[in-house]
Design an enzyme around this catalytic site. Structure first.
Site, PDB file in Angstrom:
ATOM      1  N   GLU A   1       0.805  -1.229   0.000  1.00 17.61           N
ATOM      2  CA  GLU A   1       0.000   0.000   0.000  1.00 17.61           C
ATOM      3  C   GLU A   1       0.839   1.283   0.000  1.00 17.61           C
ATOM      4  O   GLU A   1       0.385   2.324   0.453  1.00 17.61           O
ATOM      5  CB  GLU A   1      -0.970   0.015   1.188  1.00 17.61           C
ATOM      6  CG  GLU A   1      -2.008  -1.086   1.129  1.00 17.61           C
ATOM      7  CD  GLU A   1      -3.040  -1.020   2.245  1.00 17.61           C
ATOM      8  OE1 GLU A   1      -4.126  -1.574   2.078  1.00 17.61           O
ATOM      9  OE2 GLU A   1      -2.737  -0.399   3.304  1.00 17.61           O
TER      10      GLU A   1
ATOM     11  N   GLU B   1      -6.588  -7.590  -1.431  1.00 19.14           N
ATOM     12  CA  GLU B   1      -7.308  -7.420  -0.163  1.00 19.14           C
ATOM     13  C   GLU B   1      -8.709  -6.905  -0.470  1.00 19.14           C
ATOM     14  O   GLU B   1      -8.918  -6.158  -1.430  1.00 19.14           O
ATOM     15  CB  GLU B   1      -6.611  -6.416   0.777  1.00 19.14           C
ATOM     16  CG  GLU B   1      -5.273  -6.866   1.334  1.00 19.14           C
ATOM     17  CD  GLU B   1      -4.662  -5.832   2.285  1.00 19.14           C
ATOM     18  OE1 GLU B   1      -5.445  -5.110   2.962  1.00 19.14           O
ATOM     19  OE2 GLU B   1      -3.427  -5.742   2.348  1.00 19.14           O
TER      20      GLU B   1
END
Length: 844
Positions: free
Chosen positions: A424, A496
């Site tokens: 991320e 995710e």
């Protein structure tokens, strides 16, 4: 020849490091004696501060050197130490290591003593302030501190085989036959790169190949039945294998420090998710006629390829369905032995019916990945980090971490993808060009991915891997890939979803627990509707401890489909139902209307892999729901919605016209699910007709509702659900008012065996009613008491949460029978164990 000596007992530990522990004269009698794996602090379950483990700790071990080691190299091998380590032998600095997630070695040859005890010491920093990944900003998981993976002492020749990298390559046009997994065979090629410690052209290497077999795996019930025969020496497949007996492939001169060797093979069985056949390459290092060293590598023949339209395993398109896994455990943090690593892989494959796992957000235990090899469970492994990218020194360490991850794990057949982007993180083109270059140079057999949370970010990897949190319960389960990236030449993989979007505790309301499950179904189904999405990894396998910046204020992120003890929440059944290996039937409700606002049931779901589910009320057949009735049309087995609580009862019991019976049934079913305010326009019209034309009164309606829906004041209602597969009832679930509770105990193994390290057994506990249903609001205390050579790893008194809990049983290095007594106010159970120590740590 090399010797391998476990080095995990009789360490001394302090959480307050001082240089004196490196010296001979230090008096260590007051230090704690510990065994490896070790955590610097056994934590509470929740409501503890991360500062309890954020220490600079010291480890010390004294040992005698065997005179037979003279002339050899003496190496201490650490599988993982969290997080920054300095190693000393006899007060002499040997080396440092800057990653808590990869292995490293300390060569102590030049400083070993044969005339007196040697003092091995480590300074271990777990402060989370060191300038190494994943540190530098916030981290959404606890990182713990300690020597948490095994240690070994390795005695090797002065020049030895340092590394072997093996690739089992199958022909490009091969397409796997799903119908007969064990029949998949083809001629193939072995590519091996052999690295010595130093160049010596007088040395040769000899390569031998054999099929990997193991009786323990062949009889292991945790390996799916179809895959077990891949390890069975007596199976037809193995009897016919050309390499059933070890076969010489050839000999080559080591004309450089690294030697690349290629060999064609006779037909070999393929490694696959359905049939994970593996082989062992044995490499002997030869000087003249003497074998001076040898090393074995287990590997498989297979082809994994991400294309623009998805993922291909052994030539056929394969949808990835997985979850993310942290490596932490309640109380113990990271410090758990092989048995617990194996258990987690078994749960992913068998209890959650998954075909893949992402090791978020760091390399994990070889025991875990090795079990994935044995189970046919695909692995997406990434190097350490969480959002933050540091300065040049930090990046240099990240590149070291990446190199260590790839070189240490690349022989694991199950690994399909390297994660080469900090999870991320923002774009950093120069940095990520380097990480991809490193990965491709070190491993020419695998592609790269880089997990991002920002759409349209820069792509240097082979796969656009993206965390898609767009689903909020109302929006579609996932975004179409064209909304995330303009790139249509590379594969696209969702890494995710859900997680923080809808944290759910096992003790939350029934409505929230059901919504949690359905959100997972929404994503799985939507992903399956797109032919150009390679698959998805949900967040996440189980709840985990986290820093103060995250979680629910109690240092827990309740993002898992299981709790921290690996007890399943309802959402786990959504994954479990995506396989036909065993019957699955879970009901999203206790069927107690008082659990719901205004006593309105809302949506009740049947999560199953059956062909149909028969629904009964007080043994009266109501309705049979077929697989095709599910609103989920893309996933293998979609949840079924209960929309009928009456069946034909009104027609059969009331002297009313058929049309009127049907209108009453419609209205009462709508009212049961949504209340009178939720009957909708269609319902309002029907109600108006019943009042104005059929002259029904409110009292008439109330009487019928109480008779067929409410049953207030009458006999307790029992709901029965029968899962039907191939015309047979394969599982039955009964829901009725609870009358009593009992303990349901699940233990991963009771035959405790110490090998390289101590052993641990996981004890998973549920409070269930007379029908075997979990009592989700049971929070009674549970007391644990051991007898014999075992101990509790954690507290001996806990409280159930969501009707579930657990504990860990740890061996003590002694042999004998042992028992664990589990006591609550409603039940007491005793479990028997057998503990045996096979450890042979020869160095004192």
């Amino acid at each position: 020849m090399r010797q391998y000596i476990p080095f995990n007992d009789n360490w001394k530990f302090t959480d307050n490091y001082s240089e004196e522990i490196q010296t001979d004269f230090f008096d260590d009698k007051d230090l704690e004696v510990v065994r490896i794996p070790h955590t610097a602090k056994v934590t509470g379950f929740h409501y503890f501060d991360e500062s309890v483990y954020q220490k600079v700790c010291g480890y010390r071990k004294c040992f005698k050197a065997d005179p037979s080691w003279k002339g050899s190299r003496i190496i201490i091998h650490f599988e993982a130490v969290a997080h920054v380590s300095d190693v000393y032998i006899n007060n002499i600095y040997i080396c440092s290591h800057g990653s808590g997630y990869t292995a490293f070695e300390a060569d102590i040859t030049d400083h070993i003593r044969y005339d007196k005890d040697n003092v091995l010491a480590l300074r271990v920093s777990g402060t989370e302030k060191d300038n190494v990944p994943p540190f530098g900003h916030v981290v959404d998981y606890m990182t713990y501190t300690g020597i948490y993976r095994p240690v070994s002492l390795q005695i090797v020749p002065d020049n030895y085989i340092k590394e072997i990298f093996v690739r089992g390559i199958i022909p490009g046009g091969y397409v796997y036959n799903d119908r007969e997994p064990s029949a998949n065979k083809t001629e193939a090629k072995i590519k091996a790169s052999i690295t010595l410690l130093q160049e010596d052209k007088s040395l040769n290497v000899r390569l031998r190949l054999r099929r990997f077999t193991e009786a323990g795996l062949a009889g292991d019930s945790n390996i799916p039945a179809g895959a077990r025969s891949a390890f069975d020496i007596e199976s037809d497949n193995l009897k016919a294998d050309m390499y059933r007996e070890e076969t010489l492939l050839g000999t080559a001169q080591m004309d450089d420090v690294v030697k690349a060797i290629s060999h064609r093979t006779l037909p070999v069985s393929l490694w696959d998710s359905l049939y994970p056949a593996m082989y062992v390459l044995r490499v002997e290092l030869i000087r003249g006629t003497e074998v001076i060293d040898e090393k074995e590598v287990r590997f498989g023949f297979r082809k994994m390829l991400f294309k623009h339209d998805g993922f291909y395993l052994n030539g056929r398109k394969f949808r990835i369905r997985g979850l993310n896994r942290h490596q932490s455990y309640a109380y113990a943090g990271y410090a758990m032995p092989r048995s617990m690593q194996v258990m987690d892989a078994d749960i992913l494959r068998n209890e959650l019916s998954l075909n893949a796992v992402r090791t978020s957000h760091y390399p994990q235990s070889h025991d875990f990945i090795g079990r994935c090899d044995e189970l046919g469970l695909l692995v997406f492994m990434e190097f350490p980090g969480w959002q933050h990218i540091g300065d040049s020194q930090w990046k240099d360490q990240a590149l070291i971490n990446l190199k260590e991850m790839i070189t240490q794990y690349r022989n694991h057949t199950s690994i399909m993808l390297w994660g080469v982007r900090i999870n991320e993180s923002v774009d950093d083109d120069d940095f990520y060009k380097k990480t991809n270059e490193v990965a491709h140079n070190l491993d020419d057999s695998r592609q790269t991915g880089g997990v991002r949370a920002k759409d349209h970010s820069h792509l240097f990897e082979d796969v656009y891997t993206y965390n898609d949190f767009s689903h909020d319960g109302k929006r579609p389960g996932c975004a179409p890939r064209k909304r995330i990236t303009d790139d249509d030449k590379h594969a696209y993989l969702i890494t995710e979803y859900n997680g923080h979007m809808f944290p759910t505790k096992s003790f939350d309301t029934e409505k929230r627990r059901a919504e949690h499950a359905i959100r997972h179904a929404n994503v799985i189904d939507k992903v399956a509707s797109y032919s150009d999405i390679a698959g998805s990894f949900g967040w996440c396998m189980f709840d985990y401890n986290t820093h103060k910046d995250f979680g629910s204020g109690d240092r827990i992120c309740y993002h898992g489909v299981m709790d921290m003890f690996r007890n399943p929440k309802l959402a786990a059944a959504v994954y479990e139902s995506q396989s036909d290996e065993h019957p699955v039937l879970e009901i999203s409700s206790s069927m107690d209307i008082g659990e719901h606002d205004e006593c309105i049931r809302g949506d009740v779901w049947m999560i199953t892999n059956a062909d149909s589910v028969r629904f009964y009320k007080n043994d009266i057949f109501i309705h049979e729901y077929k697989k095709a009735d599910s609103p989920y049309k893309n996933m293998l087995h979609g949840p079924l919605l209960i929309d009928d609580y009456i069946g034909d009862q009104i027609r059969e019991n009331e002297s009313l016209p058929k049309g009127q019976c049907d209108d009453i049934k419609y209205l009462m079913n709508r009212a049961a699910r949504f209340g009178m305010g939720g009957i909708g326009l269609k319902g309002a019209l029907k109600a108006g007709k019943l009042v104005t034309i059929k002259h029904m009164t409110f009292e008439d309606a109330t009487k019928l509702y109480n008779k067929y829906i409410g049953d207030w004041g009458g006999k307790s209602t029992e709901f029965k659900f029968e899962a039907v597969k191939d015309g047979k009832v394969v599982k039955t679930v009964i829901k009725s008012p609870s009358k009593e509770l009992r303990l349901d105990i699940k233990i991963d193994h009771t035959d405790l065996k110490e090998a390289e390290t101590y052993d641990v057994a996981a004890v998973r506990i549920k409070a269930v009613d007379q029908n075997g249903n979990v009592a989700p609001f049971a929070c009674e205390p549970v007391m644990f008491k051991t007898c014999g050579p075992i101990e509790i790893y954690g507290p001996s008194l806990v409280s159930l949460q969501g009707g579930m809990g657990g504990c860990y049983i740890k061996t003590t290095g002694k042999n004998g029978k042992a028992s664990l007594t589990i006591q609550t106010e409603f039940d007491t159970r005793t479990v028997e164990f057998e503990a045996s120590s096979l450890m042979n740590e020869k160095v004192n």
